[in-house]
Design a protein around this motif. Structure first.
Motif, PDB file in Angstrom:
ATOM      1  N   GLY A  39       0.841  -1.187   0.000  1.00  0.00           N
ATOM      2  CA  GLY A  39       0.000   0.000   0.000  1.00  0.00           C
ATOM      3  C   GLY A  39       0.870   1.227   0.000  1.00  0.00           C
ATOM      4  N   TYR A  43      -3.649   4.369  -1.754  1.00  0.00           N
ATOM      5  CA  TYR A  43      -3.774   3.226  -2.662  1.00  0.00           C
ATOM      6  C   TYR A  43      -3.237   1.927  -2.082  1.00  0.00           C
ATOM      7  N   THR A  45      -2.183  -2.224  -3.511  1.00  0.00           N
ATOM      8  CA  THR A  45      -1.917  -3.035  -4.704  1.00  0.00           C
ATOM      9  C   THR A  45      -2.000  -4.504  -4.312  1.00  0.00           C
ATOM     10  N   THR A  50      -2.916  -5.306  -9.354  1.00  0.00           N
ATOM     11  CA  THR A  50      -4.029  -4.359  -9.534  1.00  0.00           C
ATOM     12  C   THR A  50      -4.021  -3.333  -8.412  1.00  0.00           C
ATOM     13  N   ARG A  51      -4.161  -2.077  -8.777  1.00  0.00           N
ATOM     14  CA  ARG A  51      -4.118  -0.998  -7.815  1.00  0.00           C
ATOM     15  C   ARG A  51      -5.541  -0.507  -7.524  1.00  0.00           C
ATOM     16  N   TYR A  52      -5.834  -0.290  -6.270  1.00  0.00           N
ATOM     17  CA  TYR A  52      -7.160   0.206  -5.884  1.00  0.00           C
ATOM     18  C   TYR A  52      -7.015   1.471  -5.042  1.00  0.00           C
ATOM     19  N   ASP A  54      -8.174   3.075  -1.964  1.00  0.00           N
ATOM     20  CA  ASP A  54      -8.596   2.306  -0.792  1.00  0.00           C
ATOM     21  C   ASP A  54      -9.371   3.131   0.239  1.00  0.00           C
TER      22      ASP A  54
END
Ligand code: PLP
Length: 423
Positions: A39, A43, A45, A50-52, A54
């Motif tokens: 993280g 964000y 990962t 895949t990146r989110y 958050d």
């Protein structure tokens, strides 16, 4: 071995349900949880890369966002000096001072390693101090998973569709009375303490109605019961002085966790010196912990509390207020009805197919949270790179690392996600 599914398979073989805390499972939303590799700021990962964006943020433990450089540097330095001793260290004094100097009425704290330990110990202390047995809690408030408080617990318990937990004996909860949130119960002199989330944040978000906390304070005083604020979420987030400062109501005991560990395991409970003197070694109420006041955790906690200014929290609150409005308008504009109640930097999200009133207790929150829309919205957001908590009873955690652009992007993604839900 780098797909979410493969890791979750491995996890399920050696960890029940594949998770170390049930709220992390995708039980209530369906699907396979992502397994996180790292993280950074707002964000995270996953192991597939895949990146989110958050909004879980360790359920509120990371106020500065993930892997903040200050926290990393603090931990690196602290680690070289040793990670645990079983003797007093300066770090625990510094964290206790950082807390007591910011929260009015909080004279002393005892540090523990989780929010659960804090509430469990605060309840024991209240019972020992008052020499009474009964505890009053509110339906849908979560105070960790200690037996006496694990009834009508909201959050994960509600998410799993459980009425309570197996393994909690009738005896353990015989002295626990459950009252509806936002209604002041009439107490008697058998009550040791009333424990409350000053802003309920484990049944989605339910704000205290005007006068609720004030009248609770008066009712406790009338019968000599202690008022316990569970500030594990509100502490050092709602304001520097937490809910006490925000609402101007002073409890007898506080419980803290999450933010105060800077992302490491810490909890604390505290109050006046008079009450805290009942704790061993000064008094008859026993409470202890091998890793309590841990040097790494206290160093991270102090770094975060010292870094965050009242202005930072005011800006965060304003940002969240605007975000809440924009998100509600975007979702509602797309044809789905949304409610996004916010209290300062705390924000909830209710979805409905038609207009509903903001819930003021668990029974009302449950009707909306169980309507089945959240699971669709959750996946529609996740597939577009925005990670909400995998359960309708959780709130959104906006960290200080979330930028205006991050929030704007979330709003536009939410509009598309809402259309998906309806299609
Ligand atoms: C998270 C939480 C707890 C429990 O803290 P843990 O560190 O998970 O044991 C207690 N009270 C409230 C209000 C919480 O949100």
């Amino acid at each position: 071995m780098s797909s979410n599914a493969a890791w979750f398979d491995r996890a399920q073989a050696v960890i029940p349900g594949g998770v170390d805390s049930p709220v992390r499972s995708f039980r209530s939303v369906g699907g396979t949880p992502y397994t996180l590799a790292s993280g950074e700021g707002a964000y995270v990962t996953d192991v597939e890369g895949t990146r989110y964006l958050d909004y879980v943020q360790s359920y509120g433990a990371s106020l500065l966002g993930h892997a903040h450089p200050l926290v990393i540097k603090t931990l690196q330095e602290a680690a070289t000096r040793g990670t645990t001793f079983g003797a007093p260290t300066p770090g625990e004094v510094l964290l206790a001072e950082a807390m007591t100097s910011r929260v009015r009425g909080l004279e002393q704290v005892r540090l523990v390693s989780s929010g659960t330990e804090a509430t469990m110990s605060a309840v024991r202390l209240a019972r020992g101090f008052t020499r009474r047995d009964t505890i009053v809690k509110f339906d849908g408030c979560y105070h960790g998973h200690c037996d006496a408080l694990l009834v009508a617990g909201g959050s994960g318990v509600a998410q799993m569709g459980l009425p309570g937990s197996a393994g909690v004996t009738e005896g353990a909860v015989r002295d626990t009375i459950v009252a509806p949130y936002n209604e002041v119960p009439t107490l008697d002199d058998s009550v040791a303490a009333v424990i409350v989330e000053p802003v309920a944040a484990n049944m989605n978000l339910v704000a205290p109605l005007p006068g609720f906390l004030e009248h609770l304070r008066l009712e406790c005083d009338r019968v000599g019961a202690l008022l316990i604020f569970d500030e594990v979420i509100t502490g050092f987030r709602l304001a520097q002085g937490g809910a006490e400062e925000y609402f101007g109501v002073t409890p007898d005991l506080w419980c803290f966790g999450k933010v105060i560990g800077g992302g490491l395991p810490v909890g604390a409970f505290g109050g006046s010196q008079r009450v805290l003197s009942s704790l061993a070694p000064l008094g008859p109420v026993y409470q202890a912990g091998t890793l309590s006041g841990n040097p790494l955790a206290t160093a991270a906690g102090v770094a975060v509390l010292d870094h965050v200014t009242p202005d930072d929290l005011a800006i965060l609150a304003e940002r969240v207020t605007n975000f809440a409005r924009d998100l509600r308008e975007a979702v509602t504009g797309a044809g789905l009805f949304a409610l996004t109640p916010n209290v300062g930097a705390l924000m909830g999200l209710y979805l409905a197919s038609e207009e509903v009133r903001a819930p003021s207790n668990f029974a009302e929150a449950k009707v909306v949270c169980e309507n089945g829309l959240y699971r669709k919205f959750f996946h529609a957001m996740l597939s577009r790179g925005v990670a909400l908590a995998p359960g309708a009873y959780e709130i959104l955690f906006v960290s200080l690392a979330h930028t205006k652009e991050d929030l704007e992007r979330t709003v536009s993604v939410a509009s598309d996600a809402a259309k998906d839900v309806l299609s």
